[in-house]
Scaffold this motif. Structure first.
Motif, PDB file in Angstrom:
ATOM      1  N   GLY A  68       0.802  -1.209   0.000  1.00 46.05           N
ATOM      2  CA  GLY A  68       0.000   0.000   0.000  1.00 46.05           C
ATOM      3  C   GLY A  68       0.837   1.263   0.000  1.00 46.05           C
ATOM      4  O   GLY A  68       0.440   2.271   0.573  1.00 46.05           O
ATOM      5  N   VAL A  69       2.026   1.194  -0.627  1.00 44.90           N
ATOM      6  CA  VAL A  69       2.903   2.366  -0.726  1.00 44.90           C
ATOM      7  C   VAL A  69       3.195   2.630  -2.194  1.00 44.90           C
ATOM      8  O   VAL A  69       2.917   1.804  -3.065  1.00 44.90           O
ATOM      9  CB  VAL A  69       4.230   2.166   0.056  1.00 44.90           C
ATOM     10  N   SER A  70       3.805   3.774  -2.465  1.00 41.68           N
ATOM     11  CA  SER A  70       4.133   4.129  -3.843  1.00 41.68           C
ATOM     12  C   SER A  70       5.238   3.223  -4.381  1.00 41.68           C
ATOM     13  O   SER A  70       5.993   2.605  -3.623  1.00 41.68           O
ATOM     14  CB  SER A  70       4.597   5.586  -3.921  1.00 41.68           C
ATOM     15  N   LYS A  71       5.344   3.193  -5.706  1.00 41.09           N
ATOM     16  CA  LYS A  71       6.406   2.440  -6.353  1.00 41.09           C
ATOM     17  C   LYS A  71       7.763   2.967  -5.892  1.00 41.09           C
ATOM     18  O   LYS A  71       8.701   2.194  -5.671  1.00 41.09           O
ATOM     19  CB  LYS A  71       6.265   2.562  -7.879  1.00 41.09           C
ATOM     20  N   GLN A  72       7.866   4.293  -5.718  1.00 36.27           N
ATOM     21  CA  GLN A  72       9.119   4.894  -5.295  1.00 36.27           C
ATOM     22  C   GLN A  72       9.489   4.460  -3.871  1.00 36.27           C
ATOM     23  O   GLN A  72      10.644   4.131  -3.599  1.00 36.27           O
ATOM     24  CB  GLN A  72       9.038   6.431  -5.373  1.00 36.27           C
ATOM     25  N   ALA A  73       8.515   4.456  -2.964  1.00 33.15           N
ATOM     26  CA  ALA A  73       8.774   4.020  -1.589  1.00 33.15           C
ATOM     27  C   ALA A  73       9.175   2.549  -1.565  1.00 33.15           C
ATOM     28  O   ALA A  73      10.106   2.157  -0.851  1.00 33.15           O
ATOM     29  CB  ALA A  73       7.553   4.255  -0.714  1.00 33.15           C
ATOM     30  N   ALA A  74       8.478   1.740  -2.349  1.00 34.45           N
ATOM     31  CA  ALA A  74       8.820   0.319  -2.424  1.00 34.45           C
ATOM     32  C   ALA A  74      10.220   0.156  -2.995  1.00 34.45           C
ATOM     33  O   ALA A  74      11.001  -0.669  -2.512  1.00 34.45           O
ATOM     34  CB  ALA A  74       7.800  -0.433  -3.268  1.00 34.45           C
ATOM     35  N   GLY A  75      10.551   0.945  -4.015  1.00 37.10           N
ATOM     36  CA  GLY A  75      11.874   0.874  -4.621  1.00 37.10           C
ATOM     37  C   GLY A  75      12.973   1.195  -3.630  1.00 37.10           C
ATOM     38  O   GLY A  75      14.022   0.537  -3.612  1.00 37.10           O
ATOM     39  N   LYS A  76      12.743   2.186  -2.770  1.00 39.66           N
ATOM     40  CA  LYS A  76      13.737   2.533  -1.740  1.00 39.66           C
ATOM     41  C   LYS A  76      13.913   1.384  -0.752  1.00 39.66           C
ATOM     42  O   LYS A  76      15.026   1.067  -0.343  1.00 39.66           O
ATOM     43  CB  LYS A  76      13.323   3.803  -0.997  1.00 39.66           C
ATOM     44  N   THR A  77      12.802   0.773  -0.359  1.00 35.33           N
ATOM     45  CA  THR A  77      12.885  -0.359   0.564  1.00 35.33           C
ATOM     46  C   THR A  77      13.605  -1.525  -0.086  1.00 35.33           C
ATOM     47  O   THR A  77      14.467  -2.160   0.533  1.00 35.33           O
ATOM     48  CB  THR A  77      11.476  -0.782   1.030  1.00 35.33           C
ATOM     49  N   VAL A  78      13.286  -1.808  -1.348  1.00 37.89           N
ATOM     50  CA  VAL A  78      13.956  -2.888  -2.063  1.00 37.89           C
ATOM     51  C   VAL A  78      15.448  -2.581  -2.202  1.00 37.89           C
ATOM     52  O   VAL A  78      16.292  -3.465  -2.014  1.00 37.89           O
ATOM     53  CB  VAL A  78      13.294  -3.138  -3.443  1.00 37.89           C
ATOM     54  N   ASP A  79      15.795  -1.322  -2.499  1.00 33.97           N
ATOM     55  CA  ASP A  79      17.208  -0.934  -2.577  1.00 33.97           C
ATOM     56  C   ASP A  79      17.928  -1.248  -1.275  1.00 33.97           C
ATOM     57  O   ASP A  79      19.022  -1.815  -1.270  1.00 33.97           O
ATOM     58  CB  ASP A  79      17.351   0.564  -2.873  1.00 33.97           C
ATOM     59  N   LYS A  80      17.313  -0.875  -0.152  1.00 28.10           N
ATOM     60  CA  LYS A  80      17.912  -1.123   1.169  1.00 28.10           C
ATOM     61  C   LYS A  80      18.061  -2.619   1.420  1.00 28.10           C
ATOM     62  O   LYS A  80      19.117  -3.086   1.868  1.00 28.10           O
ATOM     63  CB  LYS A  80      17.052  -0.469   2.254  1.00 28.10           C
ATOM     64  N   LEU A  81      17.010  -3.382   1.124  1.00 35.57           N
ATOM     65  CA  LEU A  81      17.065  -4.834   1.326  1.00 35.57           C
ATOM     66  C   LEU A  81      18.114  -5.479   0.429  1.00 35.57           C
ATOM     67  O   LEU A  81      18.768  -6.449   0.826  1.00 35.57           O
ATOM     68  CB  LEU A  81      15.691  -5.459   1.090  1.00 35.57           C
ATOM     69  N   GLU A  82      18.279  -4.934  -0.753  1.00 41.13           N
ATOM     70  CA  GLU A  82      19.307  -5.452  -1.666  1.00 41.13           C
ATOM     71  C   GLU A  82      20.705  -5.147  -1.109  1.00 41.13           C
ATOM     72  O   GLU A  82      21.573  -6.026  -1.106  1.00 41.13           O
ATOM     73  CB  GLU A  82      19.120  -4.843  -3.056  1.00 41.13           C
ATOM     74  N   ARG A  83      20.915  -3.923  -0.625  1.00 40.63           N
ATOM     75  CA  ARG A  83      22.212  -3.565  -0.026  1.00 40.63           C
ATOM     76  C   ARG A  83      22.538  -4.454   1.175  1.00 40.63           C
ATOM     77  O   ARG A  83      23.692  -4.798   1.412  1.00 40.63           O
ATOM     78  CB  ARG A  83      22.235  -2.105   0.405  1.00 40.63           C
ATOM     79  N   LEU A  84      21.496  -4.820   1.941  1.00 42.23           N
ATOM     80  CA  LEU A  84      21.689  -5.667   3.112  1.00 42.23           C
ATOM     81  C   LEU A  84      21.817  -7.148   2.762  1.00 42.23           C
ATOM     82  O   LEU A  84      22.128  -7.964   3.636  1.00 42.23           O
ATOM     83  CB  LEU A  84      20.542  -5.460   4.100  1.00 42.23           C
ATOM     84  N   GLY A  85      21.532  -7.504   1.508  1.00 42.95           N
ATOM     85  CA  GLY A  85      21.686  -8.883   1.070  1.00 42.95           C
ATOM     86  C   GLY A  85      20.477  -9.781   1.258  1.00 42.95           C
ATOM     87  O   GLY A  85      20.589 -11.000   1.135  1.00 42.95           O
ATOM     88  N   TYR A  86      19.303  -9.193   1.512  1.00 43.55           N
ATOM     89  CA  TYR A  86      18.100  -9.999   1.733  1.00 43.55           C
ATOM     90  C   TYR A  86      17.330 -10.286   0.448  1.00 43.55           C
ATOM     91  O   TYR A  86      16.547 -11.231   0.398  1.00 43.55           O
ATOM     92  CB  TYR A  86      17.160  -9.314   2.726  1.00 43.55           C
ATOM     93  N   VAL A  87      17.501  -9.444  -0.567  1.00 45.04           N
ATOM     94  CA  VAL A  87      16.845  -9.652  -1.857  1.00 45.04           C
ATOM     95  C   VAL A  87      17.849  -9.383  -2.969  1.00 45.04           C
ATOM     96  O   VAL A  87      18.913  -8.784  -2.750  1.00 45.04           O
ATOM     97  CB  VAL A  87      15.604  -8.734  -2.065  1.00 45.04           C
ATOM     98  N   GLU A  88      17.467  -9.823  -4.159  1.00 45.81           N
ATOM     99  CA  GLU A  88      18.244  -9.523  -5.358  1.00 45.81           C
ATOM    100  C   GLU A  88      17.271  -9.191  -6.474  1.00 45.81           C
ATOM    101  O   GLU A  88      16.116  -9.607  -6.442  1.00 45.81           O
ATOM    102  CB  GLU A  88      19.130 -10.708  -5.749  1.00 45.81           C
ATOM    103  N   ARG A  89      17.764  -8.410  -7.424  1.00 47.86           N
ATOM    104  CA  ARG A  89      16.970  -8.107  -8.620  1.00 47.86           C
ATOM    105  C   ARG A  89      17.512  -8.958  -9.752  1.00 47.86           C
ATOM    106  O   ARG A  89      18.721  -8.995  -9.982  1.00 47.86           O
ATOM    107  CB  ARG A  89      17.076  -6.623  -8.961  1.00 47.86           C
ATOM    108  N   VAL A  90      16.591  -9.615 -10.449  1.00 41.95           N
ATOM    109  CA  VAL A  90      16.963 -10.467 -11.577  1.00 41.95           C
ATOM    110  C   VAL A  90      16.023 -10.168 -12.733  1.00 41.95           C
ATOM    111  O   VAL A  90      14.945  -9.591 -12.544  1.00 41.95           O
ATOM    112  CB  VAL A  90      16.885 -11.973 -11.208  1.00 41.95           C
TER     113      VAL A  90
END
Length: 160
Positions: A68-90
């Protein structure tokens, strides 16, 4: 009528505060445990975001819709999770134009340890309150909670 307007002896405002305090006590304890296990930067919102990614993966837009957040807010969260090593973009195998966010081994591991932590904390509540009272509390909450309450895409819950 009892003080505070309730006919049963408790003020109406107290129930949501107690429910929230119970929620916070569980979440805070879990995150202290995760920090002690090496996941000190993992926040409650990250757990919700990993649930939104799911086992099949999701685009950042889908994560945003589910939270229930904007694409931009989700993108920031995904960026953080990616930096922390919890997710990856493929690359999305079904659509080469978009990226898919997927859980990494570390992301799967933190969710599994979170589940174990929730089980341990529930067992502590059982030790204090008794199994029957905890089961009754859970049953009562299921009775009064609408089925849609478990959805991650509840409007505004994760928006700032």
């Amino acid at each position: 009528m009892a003080e505070g307007g309730s006919t049963e002896g408790g003020a109406g405002f107290e129930l949501p505060l107690l429910l929230f305090a119970g929620f916070r006590s569980i979440i805070d304890e879990l995150h202290r445990d995760l920090a002690a296990q090496g996941d000190g930067e993992f926040r409650p919102a990250h757990g919700f975001a990993l649930q939104a990614v799911g086992t099949q993966g999701a685009s950042a837009s889908e994560v945003g819709r589910r939270l229930g957040v904007s694409k931009q807010a989700a993108g920031k969260t995904v960026d953080k999770l990616e930096r922390l090593g919890y997710v990856e973009r493929v690359d999305d195998p079904d659509d080469g134009r978009r990226k898919l966010v997927r859980l990494t081994t570390r992301g799967i591991d933190v969710l599994a340890r979170s589940a174990q932590g929730f089980d341990r904390i529930r067992a502590e509540w059982v030790a204090v309150l008794g199994a029957e009272r905890v089961r009754a509390l859970e049953a009562d909450l299921r009775t009064i909670t609408p089925p849609s309450a478990y959805r991650l895409d509840a409007e505004g819950w994760f928006a700032g």
